[in-house]
Design a protein around this motif. Structure first.
Motif, PDB file in Angstrom:
ATOM      1  N   ARG A 207     -11.891  14.220  -3.293  1.00 62.87           N
ATOM      2  CA  ARG A 207     -11.272  12.904  -3.481  1.00 62.87           C
ATOM      3  C   ARG A 207     -10.102  12.935  -4.464  1.00 62.87           C
ATOM      4  N   VAL A 208      -9.778  14.082  -5.014  1.00 63.90           N
ATOM      5  CA  VAL A 208      -8.707  14.192  -6.003  1.00 63.90           C
ATOM      6  C   VAL A 208      -7.570  15.028  -5.414  1.00 63.90           C
ATOM      7  N   ARG A 209      -6.349  14.527  -5.537  1.00 59.85           N
ATOM      8  CA  ARG A 209      -5.156  15.250  -5.106  1.00 59.85           C
ATOM      9  C   ARG A 209      -4.290  15.521  -6.331  1.00 59.85           C
TER      10      ARG A 209
ATOM     11  N   THR B 298       0.820  -1.195   0.000  1.00 57.23           N
ATOM     12  CA  THR B 298       0.000   0.000   0.000  1.00 57.23           C
ATOM     13  C   THR B 298       0.852   1.241   0.000  1.00 57.23           C
ATOM     14  N   ASP B 299       0.226   2.355  -0.361  1.00 59.70           N
ATOM     15  CA  ASP B 299       0.908   3.625  -0.311  1.00 59.70           C
ATOM     16  C   ASP B 299       0.992   4.104   1.130  1.00 59.70           C
ATOM     17  N   ALA B 300       1.718   5.227   1.333  1.00 63.47           N
ATOM     18  CA  ALA B 300       2.073   5.657   2.674  1.00 63.47           C
ATOM     19  C   ALA B 300       0.862   6.056   3.488  1.00 63.47           C
ATOM     20  N   ARG B 301      -0.191   6.498   2.902  1.00 58.29           N
ATOM     21  CA  ARG B 301      -1.364   6.888   3.665  1.00 58.29           C
ATOM     22  C   ARG B 301      -2.317   5.717   3.732  1.00 58.29           C
TER      23      ARG B 301
ATOM     24  N   ASP C 284     -14.414   4.373  -1.373  1.00 61.05           N
ATOM     25  CA  ASP C 284     -13.703   4.190  -0.109  1.00 61.05           C
ATOM     26  C   ASP C 284     -12.705   3.038  -0.188  1.00 61.05           C
ATOM     27  N   GLU C 285     -12.877   2.120  -1.129  1.00 56.93           N
ATOM     28  CA  GLU C 285     -12.013   0.951  -1.212  1.00 56.93           C
ATOM     29  C   GLU C 285     -11.162   0.914  -2.479  1.00 56.93           C
ATOM     30  N   LEU C 286     -11.425   1.795  -3.412  1.00 53.93           N
ATOM     31  CA  LEU C 286     -10.756   1.744  -4.708  1.00 53.93           C
ATOM     32  C   LEU C 286     -10.104   3.086  -4.991  1.00 53.93           C
ATOM     33  N   ARG C 287      -8.820   3.055  -5.372  1.00 51.14           N
ATOM     34  CA  ARG C 287      -8.118   4.294  -5.646  1.00 51.14           C
ATOM     35  C   ARG C 287      -7.180   4.137  -6.823  1.00 51.14           C
TER      36      ARG C 287
ATOM     37  N   THR D  86      -8.349  -1.748  -1.620  1.00 53.60           N
ATOM     38  CA  THR D  86      -7.719  -1.837  -0.313  1.00 53.60           C
ATOM     39  C   THR D  86      -8.460  -2.707   0.686  1.00 53.60           C
ATOM     40  N   ALA D  87      -9.656  -3.166   0.391  1.00 56.42           N
ATOM     41  CA  ALA D  87     -10.423  -3.940   1.362  1.00 56.42           C
ATOM     42  C   ALA D  87     -11.328  -4.907   0.619  1.00 56.42           C
ATOM     43  N   GLY D  88     -11.875  -5.866   1.379  1.00 59.81           N
ATOM     44  CA  GLY D  88     -12.760  -6.859   0.791  1.00 59.81           C
ATOM     45  C   GLY D  88     -12.073  -8.223   0.683  1.00 59.81           C
ATOM     46  N   ARG D  89     -12.862  -9.223   0.320  1.00 55.52           N
ATOM     47  CA  ARG D  89     -12.289 -10.560   0.171  1.00 55.52           C
ATOM     48  C   ARG D  89     -11.269 -10.605  -0.947  1.00 55.52           C
ATOM     49  N   LEU D  90     -11.483  -9.812  -1.991  1.00 56.65           N
ATOM     50  CA  LEU D  90     -10.511  -9.694  -3.070  1.00 56.65           C
ATOM     51  C   LEU D  90      -9.867  -8.319  -2.979  1.00 56.65           C
TER      52      LEU D  90
END
Length: 797
Positions: free
Chosen positions: A511-513, A126-129, A564-567, A616-620
């Motif tokens: 949601r955009v940086r 994962t990334d730092a945040r 919330d789970e996809l980036r 970042t989350a979930g079964r997959l």
């Protein structure tokens, strides 16, 4: 030059005094507003959790921020009222506290997060945040030890091989853990264990790194555009820390694999060694790893299998002790020792013996001056050695390289907030080091060449992270300046740094940086290495007539939290490399030469585009990453005269104005890491990698060379553009399965992995040999030639 160095040192000292002395004068709260500040730590270890997501809700407001590298956070400009402060972090249970804020008050909180159950741990690089709401810094990535131990790897979990899966990071081969980051060679990456530099972090001929995943905490990688607090390298930074011990009970873990066994334990210090403040007990941690290949080698030797060493072993030892001297003062002592020993006969009358390794030690004191200001002072030492000895036909040739780096560092950080200036986090620091490298070449105990290089370096930096609208404002600007004085050659170098982030609320709800950065970087060392065997690596320092290398980096990025789970993260970069210095390849023996005459000088550049889609989350869970990159070098230059002299060497038949691609230049990289929890306590992990083939030099014509001054016999010379051809594309699939369970009341983890699942024969290199009739025969040398199984068992106690 000496006067300039003294002036620079004085300015840095004054800057530190100003930072400390002016903190109280400038710190002010906007009238009528309140502030919540504090620190987020692991409940069991007390380690700060950098990048932890902190959310403040209440009174009709919802404000979020991310903890800094020390786990500290601050949310200001809050009206009086009741609030809920919630902290969350990857692999930990969320923690929240209720607070009442009065007008103009400031509350300090200590949030301790408990590790999540092992069944819930997510294994993704994962990334730092850690969360979607937290700020993700430009060019920064984070890898947790649990992630490292889950990924399918040859024989042994490895920190550097996990980093190689990130976009922008390339591997030289299946047999190398070296990091080639954004067009740079491994010596362009600063590797730090705490404040201590580690110079050759490899084991098993470079097959994997020296960092035991049971002994280190989170690993942070700065791929480029890194801030002013780091220096001394052109490219990137890998920042590690020995793991802090448990504060409550003694706990441990033991693991046995095909290549090595590991054991680690930690616990609270005895009361006599802890501070009087019982709420902050001290802790200790110890870890060991050792190879387990000796029984296998013995069986193979008994079966008369050729090419088996008489002896090979390696080990790692890590230790750390933390104790509170008072309620505001903490002392840390940490150490590392590791080495490889090889005894290998390769002909009837020839053998090589090669001991090499690292030693580090650190003593650090952290002082909390007030709620906003803290300092760190440390002393450290690092030693790298390699002493290969070659015996041939009764003659013994020895070449040794010993490197010692003794350093002291001091830093001060404070946070200021005013209504007119916004929020500022000011940091300044100094570092002084004394670097010694000793080379020795001997034949039958007669020393032929034994130069010793000694140099000092004083560096200092100042840095300001400015949030014009406070912690919840859309802008975040970090500006810094780093200066260093290198005594050998009297070189004074400056490096400005700047990064900007804009996160507008009107664009997808914040949601955009949008990110951009620039930095000037300097490097004072170069490494002579081999991709086949890292035990003979040799470091050389800048000196009189050999100036430090320097380069500029431009970095830009767009990071979007799709859900919330996809980036989605996209970054692009362009970097230059100037005054690169390497040992001249045309010189067979540098003994007796003036120092500057042993080198040739060149330059290079690199650019690329990286994209990463992560769930970042979930079964997959997992990520898909793509990198397009190109890097070029131009060698050699004669620094003492016309800088274009000598281009008839490497670059005469290459395109792009005499430039050539180094071996690690790969245009396209595609990487996929997927984890699937298909049943309770079961997880499957898959890793797929595709990469453009590496450059190599393909012979196109040849001629006979007579009366060669360097050889007594006639030989065949092959002619072709240097690195003008490419190997076939590289691709490989690795699969693994993990099962959690209990055995005799202990938590047990069983891992079964299969590397190179579909038996891809990736080419390592081609070997060319001239036949008696003048023809040239090519032999293909593969990397992992067959599917390779791996089994490991881990027990927690």
């Amino acid at each position: 030059m000496k006067r300039a160095a003294r002036h620079w040192a004085m300015l840095c000292c004054v800057a530190l005094l100003v930072l400390g002395g002016g903190a109280t004068a400038l710190r002010a709260q906007p009238a009528g507003n309140a502030t919540v500040r504090g620190v987020v730590r692991g409940a069991e270890t007390g380690d700060p959790l950098p990048g932890a997501n902190v959310l403040v809700k209440g009174n009709g407001r919802r404000r979020g921020t991310a903890a800094d590298e020390n786990g500290r956070f601050q949310v200001g400009n809050l009206p009086a009222g009741s609030y809920t402060v919630r902290a969350s972090y990857l692999g930990y249970e969320a923690e929240q506290q209720q607070v009442e804020l009065g007008t103009g008050t400031a509350r300090r909180l200590a949030l301790a997060l408990t590790p999540a159950s092992i069944e819930a741990e997510r294994v993704t690089v994962t990334d730092a945040r850690a969360e979607a709401e937290a700020e993700r810094a430009l060019g920064v990535a984070r890898v947790a030890p649990a992630e490292v131990k889950e990924l399918p790897t040859p024989f042994e979990p490895d920190v550097f091989r996990a980093l190689q899966l990130l976009p922008g990071v390339k591997a030289a081969s299946d047999f190398s853990s070296g990091l080639y980051i954004r067009g740079g060679s491994p010596d362009q990456t600063l590797v730090r264990l705490g404040p201590t530099t580690v110079y050759n972090p490899t084991h098993f001929f470079g097959f994997f790194s020296t960092f035991n995943p049971d002994a280190v905490g989170d690993v942070r990688l700065f791929k480029g555009g890194y801030p002013a607090r780091y220096g001394g390298r052109l490219g990137a930074v890998v920042d590690l820390e020995n793991r802090r011990g448990q504060k409550e009970d003694v706990e441990g873990t033991a693991s046995l694999g095909l290549l090595a066994g590991r054991i680690a334990a930690s616990g609270p210090l005895p009361d006599a060694l802890s501070a009087a403040d019982s709420t902050r007990p001290g802790s200790w941690m110890g870890a060991a790893r050792r190879s387990t290949l000796e029984p296998l080698f013995a069986v193979l030797r008994n079966q008369n299998v050729e090419g088996i060493p008489n002896n090979f072993r390696f080990y790692d030892l890590n230790a750390r002790v933390d104790t509170w001297l008072s309620g505001r003062d903490r002392l840390k002592i940490s150490a590392y020792a590791g080495a490889d020993r090889l005894d290998f006969p390769f002909l009837d009358d020839a053998r090589v013996e090669a001991p090499y390794g690292n030693r580090t030690a650190t003593l650090a004191w952290t002082r909390l001056w007030d709620e906003e200001t803290f300092s760190k002072v440390s002393a450290s030492a690092s030693r790298y050695f390699n002493e290969p000895t070659f015996t041939l036909a009764g003659n013994t040739f020895r070449r040794a390289n010993t490197l010692t780096d003794v350093a002291g560092t001091a830093m001060l950080e404070t946070t200021l907030e005013t209504e007119s200036l916004g929020a500022h986090t000011l940091r300044g620091g100094v570092r002084g080091s004394y670097f010694t490298t000793a080379l020795e070449r001997s034949l039958d105990d007669q020393v032929l060449f034994s130069p010793t290089t000694r140099t000092g370096r004083l560096s200092a930096y100042v840095q300001d992270t400015w949030r014009p609208g406070g912690d919840d404002g859309p802008w975040r600007v970090t500006a810094g300046l780093r200066g260093a004085y290198h005594t050998r050659g009297q070189y004074l170098r400056l490096g400005p740094r700047l990064s900007v982030q804009y996160r507008p609320a009107w664009l997808l709800g914040g949601r955009v940086r949008l990110q951009a950065g620039y930095g000037r970087y300097n490097q004072y060392l170069t490494l002579r290495t081999s991709s086949f065997f890292s035990g003979a690596d040799t470091w050389y320092a800048a000196g009189r007539g050999v100036p430090p290398s320097y380069g500029d980096q431009l970095v830009g990025g767009v990071k979007v939290d799709l859900t919330d789970e996809l980036r989605l993260d996209v970054e692009g970069y362009y970097r230059t490399m100037r005054d690169l210095f390497e040992i001249n390849r045309r010189i067979r023996d540098i003994a007796g030469l003036p120092y500057r005459d042993a080198f040739w000088f060149g330059e290079g550049d690199a650019y690329g585009l990286e994209a990463k889609l992560e769930r970042t989350a979930g079964r997959l869970s997992g990520f898909l990453a793509y990198t397009y990159a190109q890097t070029r070098r131009r060698f050699p230059f004669n620094y003492q005269s016309d800088r274009q002299v000598g281009l008839a060497g490497l670059n005469a038949r290459n395109t792009l104005g005499g430039a050539y691609p180094p071996k690690y230049d790969r245009r396209n990289d595609l990487k996929a890491v997927l984890n699937y929890d298909f049943a309770e306590k079961w997880r499957a992990t898959g890793v797929f990698t595709y990469a453009t083939g590496q450059p190599y030099t393909r012979p196109e014509s040849q001629f006979k060379l007579y009366d060669d001054p360097g050889r007594e016999t006639t030989r065949d010379a092959l002619v072709s553009p240097f690195n003008g051809a490419r190997l076939p594309p590289y691709h490989r699939l690795d699969l693994g399965v993990r099962r959690l369970g209990t055995l005799f009341g202990l938590d047990v983890e069983l891992q079964v992995q299969l590397l190179n699942v579909y038996n891809r024969r990736n080419v390592w290199f081609y070997f060319y040999e001239t036949d008696d009739d003048g023809g040239v025969a090519r032999e293909e040398v593969p990397q992992l030639p067959i599917p390779l199984p791996n089994v490991s068992l881990t027990v927690d106690f």
